[in-house]
Each structure stands twice: as structure tokens, then as C-alpha cells.
Design a protein around this motif. Structure first.
Motif, PDB file in Angstrom:
ATOM      1  N   LEU A  73     -65.016   0.120 -36.276  1.00 18.61           N
ATOM      2  CA  LEU A  73     -63.798   0.446 -36.376  1.00 18.61           C
ATOM      3  C   LEU A  73     -62.893   1.771 -37.954  1.00 18.61           C
ATOM      4  O   LEU A  73     -63.672   1.489 -39.074  1.00 18.61           O
ATOM      5  CB  LEU A  73     -62.521  -1.023 -36.707  1.00 18.61           C
ATOM      6  N   TRP A 129     -63.489   3.842 -32.614  1.00 13.73           N
ATOM      7  CA  TRP A 129     -65.333   2.772 -33.232  1.00 13.73           C
ATOM      8  C   TRP A 129     -66.327   4.132 -32.763  1.00 13.73           C
ATOM      9  O   TRP A 129     -65.648   4.992 -31.961  1.00 13.73           O
ATOM     10  CB  TRP A 129     -65.030   1.341 -32.321  1.00 13.73           C
ATOM     11  N   LYS A 154     -59.407   1.149 -40.016  1.00 15.95           N
ATOM     12  CA  LYS A 154     -59.211   0.197 -39.616  1.00 15.95           C
ATOM     13  C   LYS A 154     -57.627  -0.409 -40.032  1.00 15.95           C
ATOM     14  O   LYS A 154     -56.668  -0.909 -39.353  1.00 15.95           O
ATOM     15  CB  LYS A 154     -59.805  -1.641 -41.012  1.00 15.95           C
TER      16      LYS A 154
END
Length: 863
Positions: A263, A315, A266
Motif C-alpha cells: 500500500l 498498491w 496507508k
């Protein structure tokens, strides 16, 4: 990194006999015990139905290489020694090494088989097809070999698995190979002056439907054929928003890792989770596609504390640039409180992979798994990364959110069949300089040929022979001409295999002409359900399922053009409220498209002209909302947008459940995009629905569809045609006739008589206001389809509130009233429709309608 498979234990259910219910309990306690018993049975039933169905492989070979005994791992697998497995291993200079203190997760890593020359493990399979191949490496310490410096290759007959491979620490490799025969070989080949080794290997059957024949290319947009001819290596398997899932909890022995490492930012994502027992797999999504734990967790957009919640969650996955990749995205709506309120976009490496994604339109339920497959060409791998992003769609109503539950990334073999390096299993290498020169020469030749071809087309365009349509088969124009980077779904789990009728990847299933003739009873005249400039539409039956078959007329210039446009559009579109393309046939110069059959036909038939039971006001509202959703998706589902250009009640079709779907995209046009505010084009459309501003200026915008939809709303309300030349001049044009009555505050005098007494005045008022705004003289004064949709949902809420006897004021409409409205609300059933009543009070109406308008349209290319 993969874990071991798990052999599921059978569920044992003890049966309670009736006699056992009598003796232990006195009769006085039976009344309280029986409800308890039923509750207990219900709990068992729910638990069993929610449990994933395990997959039992026909082939399951687990080999502990170099071990002198069988090894049973904690997940229940039993690995046999390759010393006992006679016939498995053929090798010279093979050695057994072991280290009881090896730091591995299982005893299979305490030993290894070492080869100084080529060695082959051979397996006799029960069947060909998809098989897992898992290789386990740990360079254990030995007195003879330094395994961390070993350098070797690994091949199967189908693919190169490893080239010049060295394992410095614990390494697990997982592959998915479509085996061509029942004899399967895994060959180890040490590099010069080196050795090869393996601690354990697995060969087991994978479900045949795990990977279909076709996928969806990311760019250029189109169908990717021949996936079952490819080999795959698992690179990433991610449980987005959840915890680690080990092989014990996956029916196919897979491991799913958390997404935190991948990720990018975050604080943009928020994890969500539900109980696994609420996840219900639909019929067309086998439970082995991903465990319930994957679908029961997700990442959604975090609250940005801003008015406009517009950003993407990202991602990043590191990959090798010189290979194509197969990306499977898993979705399950566990965040919405109602259907049709979550719309979002998915991007891969900056390209639109899925646009305006509405899970509800595919699954029909919440907490229902779905997956989408996309093939990413090596040319799109920039900076050695695959970047997956999700973000909210640009819709006017509803929450701004996006979700993702799981990601799988598989490397696909290159042009010589290798998953690692430039050498294929047959020893052939990827051509270098000669290959580049050849590619450049071929590319130049193709470009030159394209220019020459285009020039020839321009020269000959006005001098085509009369039989040009017959000589140019469907295949010559089947591929989209300008799909570019527009919105398109990846291959869905629904209809992803050609064995099913509903194979809708790309252009869907390719039918033979004999299949079409058989399903339509040789185009029997009694089976015609529609006629247009393109030709006839027939009802047919394929694999027991009714379909609509549109057969193009090769003599019709209009028909060919509309067919070309329709298939271009349908290759880009997929939505619950758009009629779906099932497949096509291009044999014998035929131009045939096969669609889902809409059993309740066009909306117009239920409003007037047919002896059919009238629709209730609630049904009419829900149908209008469905059509509005379909148009809203067309206008906003891609950056450029699509303009339908022929919105009318005959192009709104109803399925078994009276769900409305937009149809007939033969006149559709790509929108102007962000660089312009209109598309200049010749005027086309249908009398009575045509946008007057478009007619005057020949400038097409999405507001032209809005105008046409306003006329549809009046047809729904008044149950009469948009144009009826048989009426008096004041009444010919429905739009002008109805708006004059509304301006007088007497619109209720001309509504469908069967609605009188069952329609809530406030609901009708809101509905009529929406229609009036759609019919504004200038496009800039008309609402967007999103705004129209919002007002129609409000009108439905007002109607439902009045039917249920609610007295509270509804000040803020929801964004999804059709999904949230109680199904128990039932309107009083309308009586059969009498002959249409035309009000006689037409004094003072404007003369600006009727025959004058028809004369104005006389030179129009209408339909």
C-alpha cells in the motif's frame, strides 16, 4: 510465498430421531424445546451453506526429495520419499543430503536431493489440464555441497520455470501449468561446474475453471485469447484489508498475505471486515476462487475530511518488465448498506481497467463475491511495477467510495515459453538484434500498408460496388475502430468460458451459423420480435436459454453502419441497466449479434398500443430510475462519455423482473470529452424525441439524451405516444402538449387514467418537475442524468411513504431508493386500462406544435 495444502475433514451431522424427543422431555417442555430445535437446525444449515466447498484434486503428488521416510506436515499433507517413489526420478550423480537442524517451517526442508547432472521427475497423471507445480528450496548446510552457490535451470515440457536460479534462503515457487498430456516431466539442469537441488515438490490438479480461455487486455482494449495455452507463475496473492491466510485455510493450498507492504499511502485506506458466514458465493463463482476470509475483508477509502472525497488508493507490486502479467482482482461489497450505491473506477498502470464499476449490477446482492481478470502487456510495465488503483466514479449522488478485497498477480510466459530468462523449454532463445530488426521491418511494413489501405479506402469510398456489403463479411469490421483507452470491464467470472452461452468476454461467444439457424428454427417468421433498418430480431433458444438474435441485412447501408456502431459500443459497455451482448456469428458473410432476451419487451408496449396489464405508478418509477441509471452510466462511465442518441420507450427493454435496460446503440456516438462541449454531426434520432437545439445547430451533447428522456417520462406519466398525428394539432406533440398543461397547473388532467387515485400528488409533482427540466429549450439549462436520477428516486420515496401511511416529511432523498425501499409496500392494483381519454379543454394552448413540427422534421433522417 506459498504454504502447504490442507485436506479438509468431512462434516458429520448427527440425526435426531423422533423417539429421542419424547422420553427425555415432559410434554410441558415440548413447546419451548421445538423452537430451540428449529433454531439449532437453522444454525447448522447456515453454517454448512456458508462453508467453502473443498476441491478434491485427481492428481496429488507430494515428494520429500532426499528424505528416507514419509513426512506428514501440520496441514495434513503426506510427502513420500523420492527413494520410495519408484519411477519418479531418473538421474545420474544424485545425492541425498540432510540437516536435522535446518531452519525451515517444516521437516520437508531437513533434507534435499542434489544433482550434478540432468535429472527428471516424471509423473503419470490421471488427466491433462491445469496443474499446480510447487517447488521448495532451502540451501541446508552440508559437508560436501555449498547449496547456496548452486546454479541451475528447471523446465517442464510446457515452460521454463527457472533459469540460472540460485536460492540463498528459503524460497517457494508456485506455478500453474496447463499440461498437454498425462505424462508430466520436471527437469533439473545444473549449470556448468555447478549443481542443482530441491527439497520438496508438489504436482496436483487445479480446477479447470480457475483460468478460462479468454481474458481482457488492458491496452489496447480487446479480448485476449488462448489463456489455456499459457503458463503462469504466482508472483503476488494479497488479502487486501485482512490478515495472513495460510494454506490450511485455503481449499487450494494457497497463502494470502496482507497488503500493508504494498500500500503506497496507508492513511488513504481504511480496512473493513465482516463475519465470514455472511459471504455467499453466487452460482457462477466457485468457492475455490478465493476463501471467504478474502471476501470478508476489504480496503475502502479513508475519510479525507474534505468536501470532495476524490483520490485513489494505490498498491504497487514490483515485477519484471519483459513479461506480460495476468491480474485478478477480487471484489465483494461489504461496505454498502443498500444496492446500487457504490460506483468506482479501477486503474492499472495508469490505464482504465474498470470504469463506473457497479458490483450490484453484476452480483444482484451485497456480500457476494466477484472477480475481474485483466491481461497487462509487457509494454505497459513501466519502472518494473504493476500499480493498481481504485477511486470513486464521478457520480452526482451517492457516497464517494471504492473497495478492493484481493489481488492476484501472475507472470505469463514470454514468446519462447519461458517464465524466467530468454530460453524456452526447447532450448530456443529470444532473438536479439535480428529480432529487433525484424520487428522494426514488420512494424514499418504494417504502418506503410495501413497508410496505403487508408488511402485506397478514401479513393474508393464513393465508388464501392453494389455488392460491397455482401463481399465484406462481419469479420472485416468486427474489431472496435476507436475504443482507445475507454472504460471496459476486465473479464468477468460471469460467462468467462466458451462452453457457456453467456460468454461475454470481449465480443462474447462466436456461434456457428448452424447454431444460429437451429436456435431460431431457421429464422422462422413467427419468431420475429423486432424489425429495424438493420434487419430482423428473432427469439431463439441456446442451451435452454432464450436469447434475442439480431440478423443484419447486408443490403442495408443503415443496417451495416448501425451494426458497426453497436458492436463498438457494446465492446466497451457492461452495466445492469444496459442490454448485454452474448455473442456473434460471422459465417457466410452474415452479420448476427446475440443478446440477452428481455422477456417483457419494450416499455412502450406496457404503456399503450398493446392489450397488456397496466403498470403501477411504483413500477413506472422503478423502470424510469433503471433507464436513468443506464444513461447516467453511458454519460459518465468513461472520460469521454457516450451519447445514446436514440432514447425512446421502444429502446427501453424490460426483463422477467421488469428491470429496465437501455438497448439499441446503433446511433450512439462518443462524447466530446474534455476538449470540447459538443460533437458536430448530422441530425439523427426519432420524431418526437429529438432535442430541438441539436436539430437547429447539429451539435450533439449528452443533454440531447436528457431531452429525449424527458419525453420518455411524459410517456410514462400519460401513456400515449410522443407523436400522434391522428390527434388535433394541439395534441400531436406530447412534450409541448403536456408542458402546456403543466404550466396551467392541470397536468393531472391528462395523466394515464388508471393511475388516478393511486398516485401520490407530491410524487407526481416531483416526477413532472424532472420531466420539465429535461425538456428545457437550451441544453445548458437541462440537468445531468445524475440529477434526473436523484429526483426520480425522491419521487419514488414520496410514493412509498404515502403508500405506507407515513406522515413525516421526506426532506433528503436517499441515493438508492429502489434498493432500500421495503418490498412489502404494495400499491392498489390498477384496473385494466380503458380507451385513452383526451381532454377537451384545450383552449389557450400554444399553436407551436403538431403538424408544423412534423413539417419541420420532414427532411430528417429519422427511424
Amino acid at each position: 510465498m506459498m504454504m502447504d495444502n490442507n485436506i479438509k475433514k468431512p462434516v458429520i451431522i448427527h440425526t435426531l430421531h423422533s423417539s429421542s424427543l419424547i422420553s427425555p422431555f415432559p410434554s410441558s417442555s415440548m413447546a419451548s424445546f421445538i423452537p430451540f430445535l428449529f433454531s439449532l437446525i437453522l444454525i447448522f444449515t447456515i453454517s454448512i451453506s456458508a462453508a467453502p466447498i473443498s476441491f478434491n484434486p485427481k492428481d496429488s503428488f507430494y515428494i520429500a526429495c532426499g528424505s528416507n521416510q514419509k513426512i506428514t506436515t501440520p496441514d495434513g499433507k503426506t510427502y513420500q520419499s523420492d527413494q520410495d517413489a519408484h519411477g519418479f526420478l531418473a538421474a545420474e550423480d544424485k545425492y541425498l543430503v540432510s540437516d536435522p537442524n535446518a531452519n525451515g517451517p517444516s521437516r520437508i526442508y531437513n533434507s534435499a536431493r542434489v544433482f550434478l547432472k540432468d535429472a527428471t521427475y516424471t509423473f503419470t497423471l490421471q488427466d491433462s489440464g491445469w496443474h499446480w507445480v510447487r517447488l521448495h528450496f532451502l540451501p541446508i548446510k552440508t559437508d560436501i555441497f555449498k547449496l547456496e552457490t548452486a546454479n541451475f535451470n528447471v523446465f517442464t515440457d510446457e515452460a521454463t520455470l527457472l533459469h540460472s536460479f540460485s536460492a540463498n534462503n528459503l524460497t517457494k515457487k508456485e506455478y500453474l501449468i496447463h499440461v498437454k498430456s498425462q505424462r508430466f516431466n520436471i527437469k533439473f539442469e545444473p549449470q556448468k561446474n555447478s549443481a542443482a537441488f530441491i527439497n520438496a515438490l508438489e504436482v496436483s490438479t487445479a480446477p479447470e475453471k480457475l483460468i478460462g480461455e479468454t481474458g481482457q487486455k488492458l491496452y489496447p482494449v480487446g479480448q485476449f485469447d488462448g489463456l489455456n495455452q499459457k503458463s503462469f507463475q504466482t508472483v503476488y496473492r494479497i488479502n487486501v484489508g485482512g490478515d495472513l491466510i495460510t494454506s490450511e485455510n485455503d481449499t487450494l493450498g494457497r497463502m494470502w498475505v496482507p497488503d500493508e507492504e504494498y500500500l503506497k499511502t496507508k492513511n488513504m485506506a481504511k480496512n473493513m471486515n465482516v463475519q465470514t458466514n455472511v459471504i455467499k458465493y453466487p452460482e457462477l463463482v466457485p468457492s475455490y476462487m478465493a476463501p471467504q476470509k478474502v471476501y470478508a475483508t476489504a480496503a475502502e477509502m479513508a475519510d479525507s475530511n474534505t468536501i470532495q472525497q476524490i483520490f485513489n488508493i494505490t498498491w504497487e507490486f514490483g515485477v519484471e518488465k519483459s513479461y506480460p502479467y495476468f491480474v485478478r482482482l477480487h471484489f465483494c461489497d461489504i461496505v454498502s448498506k443498500a444496492l446500487n450505491e457504490l460506483y468506482f473506477n479501477v486503474y492499472i498502470n495508469g490505464k482504465s481497467a474498470i470504469s463506473g464499476f457497479d458490483l450490484s449490477s453484476i452480483t444482484g446482492n451485497l456480500a457476494t463475491p466477484n472477480y475481474q481478470d485483466i491481461v497487462v502487456d509487457s509494454s505497459l510495465i513501466d519502472q518494473d511495477k504493476i500499480v493498481v488503483q481504485i477511486g470513486p466514479a464521478q457520480v452526482e449522488s451517492g457516497p464517494k467510495n471504492a473497495i478492493l478485497n484481493g489481488v492476484e498477480v501472475f507472470k505469463m510466459n514470454n514468446i519462447v515459453g519461458s517464465l524466467d530468462g530468454e530460453f524456452g523449454p526447447d532450448g530456443k532463445a529470444i532473438p536479439q538484434e535480428g529480432h529487433k530488426k525484424m520487428v522494426a521491418a514488420v512494424g514499418f511494413a504494417m504502418m506503410f500498408g495501413a497508410f496505403v489501405g487508408l488511402g485506397a479506402m478514401v479513393v474508393k469510398w464513393h465508388k464501392r460496388p453494389q455488392d460491397w456489403q455482401r463481399r465484406n463479411s462481419f469479420s472485416s469490421w468486427l474489431l472496435p475502430l476507436h475504443v482507445g483507452d475507454s472504460a471496459i470491464f476486465g473479464k468477468s467470472n460471469y460467462g468467462s468460458h466458451r462452453s457457456s452461452v453467456f460468454s461475454t468476454g470481449g465480443f462474447g461467444r462466436r456461434f456457428t451459423f448452424e447454431e444460429i439457424k437451429e436456435c431460431t428454427k431457421n429464422f422462422e417468421a413467427s419468431g420475429i420480435i423486432g424489425v429495424g433498418g438493420f434487419g430482423n430480431v428473432y427469439i431463439g433458444t441456446l442451451d435452454g436459454t432464450q436469447v434475442a438474435v439480431k440478423r443484419g441485412n447486408p443490403q442495408s447501408e443503415q443496417g451495416i453502419n448501425e451494426f458497426m456502431t453497436e458492436i463498438q459500443m457494446l465492446s466497451k459497455l457492461r452495466h445492469k441497466h444496459l442490454v448485454s451482448l452474448i455473442g456473434y456469428c460471422d459465417e457466410n458473410n452474415e452479420m448476427i449479434l446475440v443478446y440477452e432476451f428481455m422477456s417483457n419487451g419494450p416499455l412502450r408496449d406496457h404503456l399503450y398500443g398493446k392489450n397488456m396489464a397496466p403498470l403501477s405508478w411504483k413500477q413506472r418509477l422503478e423502470i424510469s430510475i433503471g433507464a436513468a441509471r443506464g444513461l447516467h452510466y453511458l454519460h459518465t462511465g468513461s472520460a469521454q462519455g457516450i451519447i445514446h442518441r436514440d432514447v425512446k420507450t421502444t429502446n427501453i427493454l424490460l426483463d422477467d423482473n421488469f428491470i429496465a435496460k437501455m438497448a439499441d446503440f446503433g446511433l450512439s456516438k462518443d462524447g466530446p470529452g474534455q476538449q470540447a462541449d459538443h460533437v458536430s454531426t448530422a441530425v439523427k434520432g426519432s420524431f418526437g424525441y429529438l432535442d430541438p437545439e441539436y436539430f437547429r445547430k447539429q451539435q450533439l451533447t449528452d443533454k440531447s439524451d436528457v431531452y429525449s428522456f424527458g419525453v420518455v417520462l411524459l410517456e410514462v406519466l400519460c401513456a400515449r405516444p410522443a407523436i400522434n398525428p391522428a390527434l388535433t394539432r394541439e395534441q400531436v406533440n406530447l412534450a409541448e402538449f403536456a408542458m402546456n398543461w403543466k404550466r396551467k397547473g392541470m397536468l393531472d388532467k391528462i395523466i394515464d387514467p388508471v393511475l388516478v387515485g393511486s398516485i401520490n400528488p407530491e410524487s407526481m409533482k416531483k416526477f413532472a418537475e424532472a420531466a420539465e427540466k429535461c425538456l428545457a429549450e437550451y441544453g445548458s439549462d437541462r440537468p445531468t442524468m445524475g440529477d434526473v436520477l436523484w429526483n426520480l428516486e425522491y419521487a419514488l420515496q414520496l410514493q412509498e411513504a404515502s403508500v405506507q401511511g407515513k406522515t413525516k416529511d421526506i426532506s433528503t432523498p436517499g441515493t438508492n431508493s429502489t434498493a432500500t425501499s421495503p418490498t412489502a409496500a404494495v400499491e392498489s392494483a390498477p384496473q385494466p386500462r380503458p380507451n385513452a381519454i383526451i381532454p377537451e379543454q384545450t383552449q389557450g394552448l400554444d399553436d407551436k406544435s403538431g403538424t408544423a413540427l412534423l413539417a419541420q422534421f420532414s427532411n430528417l433522417s429519422g427511424r
